[in-house]
Design a protein around this motif. Structure first.
Motif, short mmCIF file in Angstrom:
data_model
loop_
_atom_site.label_atom_id
_atom_site.label_comp_id
_atom_site.label_asym_id
_atom_site.label_seq_id
_atom_site.Cartn_x
_atom_site.Cartn_y
_atom_site.Cartn_z
N ASN B 76 14.71 19.39 -3.79
CA ASN B 76 14.38 20.86 -4.09
C ASN B 76 14.93 21.65 -3.24
O ASN B 76 14.77 21.48 -1.88
CB ASN B 76 12.84 20.75 -3.89
N PHE B 122 1.33 24.98 12.71
CA PHE B 122 2.36 25.21 11.63
C PHE B 122 3.41 23.94 11.56
O PHE B 122 3.95 24.05 10.65
CB PHE B 122 2.87 26.51 11.58
N VAL B 124 3.88 21.03 11.59
CA VAL B 124 3.74 19.95 10.69
C VAL B 124 4.40 20.50 9.39
O VAL B 124 4.86 19.58 8.64
CB VAL B 124 2.35 19.41 10.52
N TYR B 125 4.19 21.80 8.91
CA TYR B 125 5.05 21.99 7.64
C TYR B 125 6.61 21.92 7.59
O TYR B 125 6.71 21.36 6.49
CB TYR B 125 4.60 23.43 7.41
N ILE B 128 6.61 18.25 6.70
CA ILE B 128 6.30 17.57 5.44
C ILE B 128 6.89 18.25 4.53
O ILE B 128 7.37 17.55 3.29
CB ILE B 128 4.66 18.04 5.35
N ILE B 129 7.49 19.49 4.53
CA ILE B 129 8.41 20.10 3.37
C ILE B 129 9.75 19.46 3.29
O ILE B 129 10.15 18.93 2.20
CB ILE B 129 8.29 21.61 3.67
N TRP B 132 9.19 16.00 1.80
CA TRP B 132 9.08 16.03 0.05
C TRP B 132 10.24 16.74 -0.51
O TRP B 132 10.50 16.16 -1.72
CB TRP B 132 7.72 16.93 0.00
N PHE B 140 9.89 10.88 2.66
CA PHE B 140 8.40 11.03 2.27
C PHE B 140 7.57 10.45 3.01
O PHE B 140 6.44 10.75 3.58
CB PHE B 140 8.34 10.63 0.81
N LEU B 144 4.71 11.77 5.59
CA LEU B 144 3.21 11.47 5.23
C LEU B 144 2.60 11.10 6.80
O LEU B 144 1.48 11.47 7.32
CB LEU B 144 2.90 10.54 4.40
N ALA B 147 2.12 14.06 9.06
CA ALA B 147 1.43 14.81 8.82
C ALA B 147 -0.05 14.31 9.31
O ALA B 147 -0.75 15.06 10.34
CB ALA B 147 1.30 15.26 7.07
#
Lengths: 199, 332
Positions: B76, B122, B124-125, B128-129, B132, B140, B144, B147
């Motif tokens: 992405n 924050f 962790v975003y 995790i982003i 992903w 991934f 996980l 997180a």
């Protein structure tokens, strides 16, 4: 001017991100837009001087709840089509809730806003202190009740998801640490050509 | 120049006076890490670029900058590029409330500690982003893991902070330091101090808790797919976060800018120097731990967080508040 300008800026962002939460094709994007929506509502709280509530909202919802949402949504294999086929079932409930909330907002804007201005929070004490003054005294029962509700939710989640499987071999760390060499290892004298008897 | 634009200029200069030293000390910290690890393992460490190899990190950054930035075709794209930026931004904006000395701070917020806690949660975003958006197995899994790990250890960090706050009676970081003028909180709250350092290691994904980037099982964890400067940003952010968590430890437990004892030769040294020295001490502990301990297994990590630290900190919060209440020492 600054106050009004920032209010409309954050409010516009808030509504835009909420719309994106609903209409995003990818559920992960929805959750990320939800995070942005939470962030904008944090800014709105800070703007009216309720910085404690704002930051707590950020810590709880962005720092914990939304991450768990993201965690779950990322691992699920959601197909957009199956989601869309079910969506009509939820329309009546959604309309009901939307109606209730809309009525509340209209009631508040018409009957309350004329009597009090947005900056009701007094500046004499900081608002952490103000919350602390009333939370454990005036609202003691409400505080305890919400604690019980959360406890119930927690126990409910554990009961629903925890399956006891006696066949699983679990690691018992205390047991492992408390064993000694004499329990596990044995010195055997082996005679030539005889081997060891199995006991 | 009007007063408003003067104020803005001063504000920007003040922000730069925090950000530039932090970024430079990141470079020095990477150098220090390699030197300390080298010394512990009886090697020389970097010793070619510049005197004693001190310019090694700058050479590394230059190398990263000139490399090609690869974008995996199945990723992405927007989130893939956004994640490292977010991670670095979050590790830098936290410095807005850190008081280096009694007067030197960008913004003396009333709720400074909550702001710091929010910004660090924050963090962790970014991870995790990144995991992903890479659309790849190892990143991934790393995301996980991270997180789960960061959320678990945030709980005990929260309780440790609450214990300190009960003793201080204010959420302002300057107040927290000033209440330690006579005795540092590391002494009466010693178990909390240890738990905080261990949780800080887990929160910054450092060894022995670096499971998100566990190279033996996950290649490089959440930044496996990253190259060039986007990898560099993650790297910078990790070390900036280490410095941030060390400063937070110093503010909460080691009396910030105060000297250890308030006697003559010690109290003429400026507060900023004391602060930097203490941060270095904690950072050295981070590196020392890295060289000493093997990596935790994932279930051991979760067990430590939820079954040992959480009950311990919870009991300590109740114990501290009961003690302060009984002896009527609660702050007004």
């Amino acid at each position: 001017m600054f106050f009004v300008g920032s209010f409309f800026l954050f409010a516009t962002f808030l509504i835009t991100t909420c719309i994106f939460v609903i209409f995003s094709k990818n559920p992960v994007n929805s959750v990320l837009f939800l995070v942005l929506a939470f962030l904008n509502s944090t800014f709105l709280f800070i703007l009216i001087g309720a910085e404690f509530v704002g930051i707590i909202l950020a810590i709880v919802y962005i720092g914990a709840v939304a991450i768990l949402f993201l965690f779950v949504v990322m691992m699920l294999d959601i197909k957009r089509t199956t989601l869309m086929s079910n969506i009509k079932r939820y329309v009546p409930v959604a309309l009901l809730f939307a109606g209730i909330i809309l009525t509340e907002i209209i009631y508040l804007t018409i009957y309350k806003s004329s009597k009090s201005n947005p900056s009701i929070i007094t500046r004499s004490k900081n608002n952490t202190e103000q919350i602390g003054d009333v939370l454990y005294t005036k609202y003691f029962i409400d505080f305890q009740l919400s604690g019980i509700v959360l406890l119930l939710a927690m126990i409910g989640a554990i009961v629903l998801t925890h399956v006891y499987r006696p066949t699983i071999r679990r690691q018992n760390i205390d047991k492992q640490n408390s064993t000694t060499a004499t329990e596990r290892v044995k010195l055997v004298k082996v005679n030539t050509g005889q081997g060891i008897e199995n006991d | 120049m009007s007063s408003l634009s003067l104020e803005i200029t001063l504000g920007v200069l003040k922000i730069f006076s925090f950000v530039v030293p932090v970024l430079v000390s990141v470079a020095l910290l990477v150098y220090l890490e390699r030197k300390v690890l080298g010394a512990i393992q009886l090697r020389k460490g970097p010793n070619v670029v510049g005197p004693f190899g001190i310019l090694q990190s700058f050479a590394d950054v230059l190398k990263l900058l000139t490399k090609e930035n690869l974008l995996p075709s199945s990723s992405n794209k927007f989130l893939f590029i956004f994640a490292p930026m977010l991670t670095l931004i979050l590790s830098l904006i936290a410095w807005a409330v850190i008081p280096i000395s009694s007067t030197y701070v960008i913004s003396n917020l009333n709720i400074g500690i909550l702001y710091l806690f929010a910004v660090s949660s924050f963090g962790v975003y970014g991870v995790i982003i990144a995991g992903w958006a890479s659309n790849s197995k190892y990143p991934f899994l790393g995301a996980l893991r991270s997180a789960a790990q960061m959320i678990s250890y945030e709980v005990s960090i929260g309780f440790v902070i609450i214990t300190v706050l009960i003793c201080v009676g204010s959420l302002n970081l300057t107040d927290i330091v000033e209440s330690q003028k006579n005795i540092w909180f590391a002494i009466p709250l010693f178990p909390m101090f240890i738990i905080f350092i261990i949780s800080a290691l887990a929160e910054t994904n450092r060894l022995p808790f670096d499971l998100p980037e566990d190279e033996a099982t996950l290649v490089a964890g959440f930044f496996t797919e990253y190259s060039s400067i986007s990898f560099g940003l993650f790297f910078l952010a990790e070390y900036a976060n280490m410095i941030l968590m060390s400063s937070l430890t110093v503010i909460l437990f080691l009396g910030g800018w105060y000297p250890p004892i308030d006697i003559f030769p010690l109290n003429v040294i400026p507060g900023i120097i004391w602060f930097v020295l203490k941060v270095f001490l904690i950072l050295f502990v981070f590196l020392w731990v890295r060289a000493t301990f093997p990596r935790y297994r994932y279930d051991q990590l979760m067990r430590l967080g939820w079954k040992i630290f959480l009950p311990l900190t919870l009991v300590w919060v109740v114990l501290t508040s009961a003690f302060l209440f009984y002896f009527e020492m609660l702050p007004k």
